[in-house]
Scaffold this active site. Sequence first.
Site, PDB file in Angstrom:
ATOM      1  N   GLY A 148     -24.063  16.853   0.244  1.00  0.00           N
ATOM      2  CA  GLY A 148     -22.791  17.532  -0.086  1.00  0.00           C
ATOM      3  C   GLY A 148     -21.817  16.494  -0.338  1.00  0.00           C
ATOM      4  O   GLY A 148     -20.315  16.637  -0.248  1.00  0.00           O
ATOM      5  N   SER A 178     -29.515  14.248  -1.379  1.00  0.00           N
ATOM      6  CA  SER A 178     -28.225  13.701  -1.928  1.00  0.00           C
ATOM      7  C   SER A 178     -27.377  12.947  -1.094  1.00  0.00           C
ATOM      8  O   SER A 178     -27.779  11.888  -0.704  1.00  0.00           O
ATOM      9  CB  SER A 178     -27.671  15.080  -2.382  1.00  0.00           C
TER      10      SER A 178
END
Length: 517
Positions: free
Chosen positions: A112, A198
Amino acid sequence: MIEVINDDGRQVLEFATTAGRVRGRLVSTPDGDAVASLGIPFARVDERYQPAVRPNEWAGVRDSGQGPIAWQDPGRAAGLSMSERDCLTANVWTPAAPSSSPRPVLVWVHGGAHLYGSNAHPLCDGARLAAAHGLIVVAISYRLGALGYLRLDHFFGADYGDAGNVALRDTLSGVEWVRDEIAAFGGDPSRITLMGQSAGGVAVATLLAESADSAPFQRVIVESATAERVHTLDEAAEVTNELLEELAGPHAAPELLLGSSAAELIAAQERVVDRWKATRRGPGIPFRPVLDHRFVHDIPLHAIAAGAGAHIDAIIGTNRNEASGYIDLLRTGESDAISALQSELVADGHTVTAAEYIEACARDDGVTATAVDALESYVADRLYRKPASRLLDARRNASGTTYGYLFAWQRPDTAGWARRAGHSLELPFVFRHLDDSDAAREELGEAPPMALSATMSASWAAFAATGRIQEVDDPEWPVYESQRATIVFDETTKIVHDPFAERRRLLEVARSTAGMI
């Protein structure tokens, strides 16, 4: 120790942690039954910008339920409550079937952009993965954005020397909690795999770089991440100054960072993020790990190349179209794409032309490459593939096993859907959520390949259990090493050596010729 009790005619499982007892709930999935114990506090934020402390103990039995999540843009919070103090929780999914031996453990760190997300995303719910493969899945949370990565010692002195990396410290605290408590859930503390995607993968790579022989995990999975995304102290100070200016103007008092509400800080944070996003294609990530020489002692890639975490097994990889979120593959014109690609190459100091890069793409892929496809490929190279390749190369002399992978599946209706094998698309395959929600259908279409999900989830589970990726009835997948062996996950999974060789050689030769090795 697990105790099976009868509560109003329902099967209930209780687990005894050192802070108190937890009551899980039985959940039925298409892959079997699991027990979900959600919202368990693993730490508590006693003071803003300071390392978390042990959670408060509780009397009686704590019922399972999703805890509050870390503060972020409310539009990204999916309607969940947010809290500074109580956001550090673990969600634990255990197979309902009994086991005669402790189970391997997979600890999930969500992504995120270091700004958004939580351990509650439905496509990363661990129940199906746990039930299908007999492992324990734990999802942990951490502080985000300006509340997790903000340098403050230049304003407030050494008492705030840890502020720049409290999010990383939260993540490590969560893994240490798993190590210390997972036996109560039937888990094996000597077989803990730390997995992140991520921004979560950045955290995992950074913890790998700072790991010692006593690290609370034995294996890592790094998906679509980099081991290079850190701020120097000066860069981190500039971000803090930007945040303060957005909070209250150019002459704002630093004390406002301590006394403003979380909502005010997050609103100012989003304005800083917008400013960063306007500078170049890619994620605007002003808040990130800080090279503070206290918790992060070197650029993680450099530490790993020097041998840090060499004893830890690793899976490292990316998706084929990581940059499809930044390049409109359906509406960008060819001439605009050629111009943009040339600008990207020049900005990165390359002397090759857009036409040469497009030709390299065609040679790698065996098909005619459009300029739009090549532009997306180059941005994906810059943001994800090259950093992942450098991380894989840095582990060539590691004693631990190292696997490289590429997720390449894309929906067959790509003509009307631009994501292709986009960033994060592998997650519902790993967690086995291809067919159980509207969110999955929106991402994957009506008929995603169940066999690919079975292969990926089994591969990750086998790695968590043994440190090796191996298919039932198939030979073991080769490790990365000098041939750059890469497991390509697609409708048919296969091994490809150096899958982007032509692109890589073109850019390496260009840099070498220009004296920019």
